[in-house]
Motif scaffolding. Structure first.
Motif, short mmCIF file in Angstrom:
data_model
loop_
_atom_site.label_atom_id
_atom_site.label_comp_id
_atom_site.label_asym_id
_atom_site.label_seq_id
_atom_site.Cartn_x
_atom_site.Cartn_y
_atom_site.Cartn_z
N MET A 153 10.72 -17.40 -12.18
CA MET A 153 9.72 -18.47 -12.40
C MET A 153 8.30 -17.90 -12.26
O MET A 153 8.00 -17.17 -11.33
CB MET A 153 9.95 -19.59 -11.37
N GLU A 154 7.46 -18.20 -13.22
CA GLU A 154 6.08 -17.68 -13.18
C GLU A 154 5.14 -18.67 -12.47
O GLU A 154 5.24 -19.88 -12.69
CB GLU A 154 5.58 -17.43 -14.61
N PHE A 155 4.28 -18.14 -11.66
CA PHE A 155 3.32 -18.98 -10.94
C PHE A 155 1.89 -18.61 -11.35
O PHE A 155 1.58 -17.44 -11.55
CB PHE A 155 3.46 -18.77 -9.43
N ASP A 156 1.04 -19.64 -11.43
CA ASP A 156 -0.39 -19.36 -11.59
C ASP A 156 -0.95 -18.79 -10.30
O ASP A 156 -1.78 -17.89 -10.29
CB ASP A 156 -1.16 -20.65 -11.93
N THR A 157 -0.49 -19.39 -9.20
CA THR A 157 -1.00 -19.00 -7.88
C THR A 157 0.15 -19.00 -6.89
O THR A 157 1.01 -19.89 -6.94
CB THR A 157 -2.08 -19.99 -7.39
N VAL A 158 0.16 -18.02 -6.01
CA VAL A 158 1.07 -18.05 -4.86
C VAL A 158 0.21 -17.96 -3.59
O VAL A 158 -0.65 -17.08 -3.48
CB VAL A 158 2.09 -16.89 -4.91
N ILE A 159 0.43 -18.90 -2.68
CA ILE A 159 -0.21 -18.83 -1.36
C ILE A 159 0.81 -18.22 -0.42
O ILE A 159 1.88 -18.78 -0.19
CB ILE A 159 -0.65 -20.23 -0.88
N HIS A 160 0.46 -17.04 0.10
CA HIS A 160 1.48 -16.20 0.71
C HIS A 160 1.25 -16.02 2.22
O HIS A 160 0.13 -15.75 2.66
CB HIS A 160 1.44 -14.82 0.03
N GLY A 161 2.34 -16.21 2.95
CA GLY A 161 2.35 -15.77 4.34
C GLY A 161 1.67 -16.69 5.34
O GLY A 161 1.38 -16.28 6.46
N GLY A 162 1.44 -17.93 4.95
CA GLY A 162 0.76 -18.84 5.87
C GLY A 162 1.73 -19.68 6.69
O GLY A 162 2.93 -19.66 6.47
N THR A 163 1.16 -20.42 7.63
CA THR A 163 1.94 -21.42 8.36
C THR A 163 1.74 -22.75 7.65
O THR A 163 0.61 -23.26 7.57
CB THR A 163 1.45 -21.53 9.81
N LEU A 164 2.81 -23.28 7.08
CA LEU A 164 2.72 -24.52 6.30
C LEU A 164 2.87 -25.71 7.24
O LEU A 164 3.82 -25.79 8.02
CB LEU A 164 3.83 -24.58 5.24
N VAL A 165 1.91 -26.63 7.16
CA VAL A 165 1.94 -27.78 8.06
C VAL A 165 1.88 -29.06 7.24
O VAL A 165 0.97 -29.25 6.42
CB VAL A 165 0.74 -27.78 9.03
N THR A 166 2.86 -29.94 7.44
CA THR A 166 2.80 -31.28 6.84
C THR A 166 2.78 -32.31 7.97
O THR A 166 2.77 -31.95 9.14
CB THR A 166 4.01 -31.56 5.93
N ALA A 167 2.82 -33.57 7.60
CA ALA A 167 2.80 -34.62 8.61
C ALA A 167 4.08 -34.60 9.45
O ALA A 167 4.12 -35.17 10.54
CB ALA A 167 2.62 -35.98 7.95
N SER A 168 5.13 -33.94 8.95
CA SER A 168 6.38 -33.97 9.71
C SER A 168 6.86 -32.59 10.14
O SER A 168 7.64 -32.49 11.08
CB SER A 168 7.48 -34.64 8.87
N GLU A 169 6.44 -31.50 9.45
CA GLU A 169 7.04 -30.20 9.74
C GLU A 169 6.01 -29.08 9.78
O GLU A 169 4.97 -29.15 9.16
CB GLU A 169 8.07 -29.84 8.65
N THR A 170 6.39 -28.02 10.51
CA THR A 170 5.61 -26.79 10.54
C THR A 170 6.57 -25.64 10.27
O THR A 170 7.61 -25.55 10.91
CB THR A 170 4.96 -26.60 11.92
N GLY A 173 2.89 -14.37 -9.21
CA GLY A 173 1.67 -15.18 -9.13
C GLY A 173 0.52 -14.42 -9.77
O GLY A 173 0.22 -13.30 -9.37
N GLU A 174 -0.11 -15.04 -10.78
CA GLU A 174 -1.29 -14.39 -11.38
C GLU A 174 -2.35 -14.13 -10.33
O GLU A 174 -3.07 -13.15 -10.37
CB GLU A 174 -1.87 -15.30 -12.48
N ARG A 175 -2.44 -15.10 -9.40
CA ARG A 175 -3.37 -14.93 -8.28
C ARG A 175 -2.55 -15.10 -7.01
O ARG A 175 -1.74 -16.03 -6.91
CB ARG A 175 -4.43 -16.03 -8.36
N ARG A 176 -2.73 -14.19 -6.06
CA ARG A 176 -2.05 -14.33 -4.77
C ARG A 176 -3.11 -14.53 -3.68
O ARG A 176 -4.07 -13.78 -3.60
CB ARG A 176 -1.20 -13.10 -4.45
#
Ligand SMILES: [Zn+2]
Length: 485
Positions: free
Chosen positions: A1-18, A40-43
């Protein structure tokens, strides 16, 4: 799958999960979440960073004339830029009807103004003139366009629509799946106080707080809730500033009333002492409802922690400290003639993060709920407020470690002061995306004017009525008038 952007290596936080992981973005949407994504064209390297849904600012006055005819200092360009620097990927300012205007004209006017926005937007409609045409034709047309919330005022002579007007609007809102927002302060109490204070020649800025007592808010919240209950309509109380008002909200939620509420950073961070300064300096802190005391701040924080409020919103109302704003009626003007409101759209989330998360009052997940997810749910923004495949790639990447002193320059608005000047805050939104496009990155604006788009919103979930309204009068349960989502 091709991505325009990949955000890599972060801590993902939502209202319910980390969790730790990567986000893949294509065509402005989140399309993949995984422990690790290739390509990802841009990482974007998000190591050591928090990756959260971009803030949704649900209370801001942008390019809006007051009822006395003065225009706020921020238009949709400067207002949206300021919002983005403060970690927001979208916002819902007000489109204000003044008496005699048609709602269609109001929306057309704001569509023109908002075309400059750099982030996505919708409007809450302010209704001040609920004529039969407005109620029967114009509001239903606005709902069909996806404007599913509006605001009424219980105070200000030029805005206040009276209890009967509120019942009419609540009823129309309910029939269409819209939510009514209310500025709850008792108009007559305040006018009476103003008259008494003027007669005693007590007109410096500090008397602004005295003229609008806590009782005026508490009484009006209680009345607004009673009106909404009579017609079984959902209600949102804006900028709750008192412990008594918050307690009513909490009690009614427990009783099953479809009630929502917000408070604002200024009521958590500042006290009425700010109004009591030499000269006219206190005018910077004139807003309504007014700033309260330290005890109230503590009580409001406890309500934030207890879940009484869906959101902490800025109520950004930018009036400069000059003749175009605060002093439109002259420099030494008595407090009732000072323009009401203060800026804060860029300070909202850094304040809430630092004083909330960093100080241990709320969790990261609660921060996301209060800054973004709950606003999306309450106001029918179905594609924002979360990090999941199919959602808009509205994302804020925060550095949780950086500490800075709040300055006017950091606000990136058109103002000449910030009420939060000098406040030391930890945590900075470094990169903000709106539908996959980078809006700001490390203190720089990265997008063109007009990147933002209008977001049609879904009808609110009406839930179960409590059955207060006589069923013979109930269009929702008896005549099928509800518009399907
Ligand atoms: Zn406001």
């Amino acid at each position: 799958m091709e991505f325009d952007t990949v955000i890599h290596g972060g801590t993902l936080v939502t209202a319910s999960e980390t969790s730790k992981g990567d986000i893949g973005i294509r065509d402005g949407r989140i399309v993949a979440l995984a422990e690790s994504l290739p390509g990802g064209e841009r990482r974007i390297d998000a190591g050591g960073r928090l990756v959260m849904p971009g803030g949704i600012e649900a209370h801001a006055h942008i390019a809006q004339e007051s009822s006395s005819g003065i225009m706020g200092a921020d238009d949709y360009l400067s207002g949206s830029i300021s919002a983005a620097f403060g970690g927001n990927s979208s916002f819902i300012p007000f489109a204000a009807q003044h008496r005699g205007q048609s709602i269609d004209d109001v929306i057309a006017t704001y569509d023109q103004r908002a075309a400059r926005s750099v982030i996505d937007y919708s409007y809450h409609l302010i209704v001040t003139d609920p004529t039969a045409e407005v109620l029967e034709d114009q509001l239903p047309r606005a709902f069909k366009r996806g404007i599913t919330s509006f605001k009424v005022f219980m105070t200000y002579d030029m805005m206040n629509i009276g209890d009967g007007g509120m019942l009419d609007i609540l009823t129309v809102a309910r029939a269409h799946g819209a939510i009514t927002m209310v500025h709850a302060e008792n108009n007559d109490m305040i006018k009476w106080m103003n008259k008494r204070l003027a007669a005693a020649d007590l007109t410096e800025p500090k008397y602004h707080a005295i003229s609008r007592p806590e009782l005026a808010e508490e009484e009006a919240i209680n009345r607004a809730v009673s009106l909404a209950k009579l017609v079984d309509a959902p209600l949102f109380i804006v900028h709750v500033s008192t412990a008594g008002g918050a307690a009513i909200v909490q009690r009614e939620k427990l009783a099953g009333t479809r009630l929502f509420a917000e408070t604002c950073p200024q009521y958590l961070a500042l006290t009425r002492e700010k109004l009591d300064q030499p000269g006219m300096e206190g005018a910077k802190f004139v807003c309504s409802p007014p700033l309260r005391d330290a005890e109230t701040q503590e009580a409001l924080w406890r309500h934030v922690q207890a879940g009484t409020f869906e959101s902490v919103s800025s109520d950004h109302a930018p009036y400069r400290f000059d003749d175009t704003g605060k002093f439109m009626n002259g420099r030494d003007t008595p407090y009732p003639k000072i323009a009401n409101g203060m800026p804060g759209i860029a300070a909202r989330l850094p304040y809430l993060f630092s004083e909330g998360v960093v100080k241990g009052r709320i969790s990261l997940n609660e921060f996301v709920a209060l800054s973004s997810t709950n606003a999306a749910k309450t106001f029918g923004v179905t594609k924002k407020g979360g990090l999941a495949p199919g959602m808009d790639a509205d994302i804020a990447i925060w550095n949780p470690e950086v500490t800075r002193n709040t300055t006017l320059a950091d606000q990136h608005d058109n103002m000449d002061y910030t009420p939060f000047e000098g406040m030391e805050l930890t945590g900075v939104p470094e990169i903000v995306l709106n539908r996959g496009a980078i809006i700001v990155e490390h203190g720089e604006l990265k997008c063109q004017e007009g990147q933002g788009r209008f977001v049609p919103r879904a009808p609110v979930d009406l839930g179960k009525g409590r059955g207060y309204l006589a069923k013979e009068l109930d269009p929702v349960r008896n005549f099928g008038a509800r518009i399907a989502p």
